[in-house]
Design an enzyme around this catalytic site. Sequence first.
Site, PDB file in Angstrom:
ATOM      1  N   TYR A  33       0.816  -1.203   0.000  1.00 22.95           N
ATOM      2  CA  TYR A  33       0.000   0.000   0.000  1.00 22.95           C
ATOM      3  C   TYR A  33       0.852   1.255   0.000  1.00 22.95           C
ATOM      4  O   TYR A  33       2.067   1.199   0.196  1.00 22.95           O
ATOM      5  CB  TYR A  33      -0.967  -0.003   1.196  1.00 22.95           C
ATOM      6  N   ARG A  52       7.623   3.902  -5.103  1.00 21.66           N
ATOM      7  CA  ARG A  52       7.742   2.973  -3.975  1.00 21.66           C
ATOM      8  C   ARG A  52       6.690   1.882  -4.052  1.00 21.66           C
ATOM      9  O   ARG A  52       6.942   0.728  -3.715  1.00 21.66           O
ATOM     10  CB  ARG A  52       7.660   3.720  -2.635  1.00 21.66           C
ATOM     11  N   LYS A 153       6.316  -1.977   1.748  1.00 15.51           N
ATOM     12  CA  LYS A 153       5.228  -1.321   2.477  1.00 15.51           C
ATOM     13  C   LYS A 153       4.031  -2.259   2.415  1.00 15.51           C
ATOM     14  O   LYS A 153       3.169  -2.158   1.539  1.00 15.51           O
ATOM     15  CB  LYS A 153       4.927   0.064   1.885  1.00 15.51           C
ATOM     16  N   GLU A 186      12.856   2.013  13.356  1.00 22.21           N
ATOM     17  CA  GLU A 186      11.849   3.036  13.043  1.00 22.21           C
ATOM     18  C   GLU A 186      10.685   2.871  14.009  1.00 22.21           C
ATOM     19  O   GLU A 186      10.670   1.955  14.830  1.00 22.21           O
ATOM     20  CB  GLU A 186      11.364   2.885  11.604  1.00 22.21           C
TER      21      GLU A 186
HETATM   22  N1  PMP Z   1       7.721   3.614   8.762  1.00 24.43           N
HETATM   23  C1  PMP Z   1       6.564   2.938   8.844  1.00 24.43           C
HETATM   24  C2  PMP Z   1       6.569   1.579   9.482  1.00 24.43           C
HETATM   25  C3  PMP Z   1       5.375   3.505   8.358  1.00 24.43           C
HETATM   26  O1  PMP Z   1       4.219   2.824   8.435  1.00 24.43           O
HETATM   27  C4  PMP Z   1       5.406   4.799   7.814  1.00 24.43           C
HETATM   28  C5  PMP Z   1       4.143   5.470   7.338  1.00 24.43           C
HETATM   29  N2  PMP Z   1       3.612   4.893   6.220  1.00 24.43           N
HETATM   30  C6  PMP Z   1       6.626   5.465   7.728  1.00 24.43           C
HETATM   31  C7  PMP Z   1       7.776   4.838   8.214  1.00 24.43           C
HETATM   32  C8  PMP Z   1       6.733   6.839   7.109  1.00 24.43           C
HETATM   33  O2  PMP Z   1       6.716   6.736   5.714  1.00 24.43           O
HETATM   34  P1  PMP Z   1       6.228   7.939   4.789  1.00 24.43           P
HETATM   35  O3  PMP Z   1       7.087   9.107   5.123  1.00 24.43           O
HETATM   36  O4  PMP Z   1       6.455   7.434   3.421  1.00 24.43           O
HETATM   37  O5  PMP Z   1       4.786   8.188   5.103  1.00 24.43           O
END
Ligand code: PMP
Length: 290
Positions: A33, A52, A153, A186
Amino acid sequence: MPAVVNVNGQISNEDEARISVFDHGFLYGEGVYETLLTYNKKIFLLDRHIKRLRRSADQINLSVPLADQELESRIQATLDEAALGDTPTYIRILLTRGIGPLTYDLKACLSPSLVIIVRPHTFPSEKLATKGALVALVSIIRNHPRSVNPLIKSNNLMNNALAMQEGYSKGANESLMCNYRGELTECSQSNFFLVKDGQIRTPELGSGLLAGITRGFLLELGPEIGIPTSEAVLHQDDILKSEEAFFTSTTKEIVPVVRVDDHVIGEGVPGPITKRLMAAFREKIEHLCR
Ligand code: PMP
């Protein structure tokens, strides 16, 4: 305001949107997603999100069934139906293996399912931006890259959900995970950054984490405004030695962190470098989504 949902090209309101229980996204969590936002009717960093999405899909042997232009048109048609005007709008694109019999065989599903959900976006409270957030360092470790690689993702968010649920039980706004080696990775829904000696650091991709679009953008923006910004292997100790911290995502932008568990970061208020970055990020959004 209810969501507008596009299922394989069919737009409906959220009560009428349907997907089969034999979709392998539902049966096995086999899907990927993206979450995007509009500002002033324009999708922020759309190209990066589409890239991505294709990379994530590739890593599970799935391909996005539409060309970039077709995908954009489908998103736009869903946005048009929602008719939210200038309201910042949340867009979630889900791509799953599709409908098929109960087997993991790739040949079982003939076509992927593509769902787009559009609804007004709610940003984190102003208080979080001005007072800062509490992050819990949780016991759940981030997926090993040779398990479900965090670079994908994935719609399968069990790892993230368990981490966040542990954080909620401690009253935290976000949960920070280490990897199996004890390195920082993260947060459950965002990337994590520290500021030390005036320099911004974020865990490197080799530690096993999502290459956040906001993270990537800030790795470019930091140096542009004169703040050295780089990726590094980081450990829990680095939190104790840091002057500032923040987490980032598309939907939350940049959120200052003032406490990790019982440890107060810096002065316990959002730090000057974080605030400079937040202001510069806002300017970029305004410039790119004029
Ligand atoms: N890490 C994780 C595990 C996430 O779910 C997200 C949000 N989608 C992010 C980092 C941040 O990614 P982005 O800046 O692409 O929204």
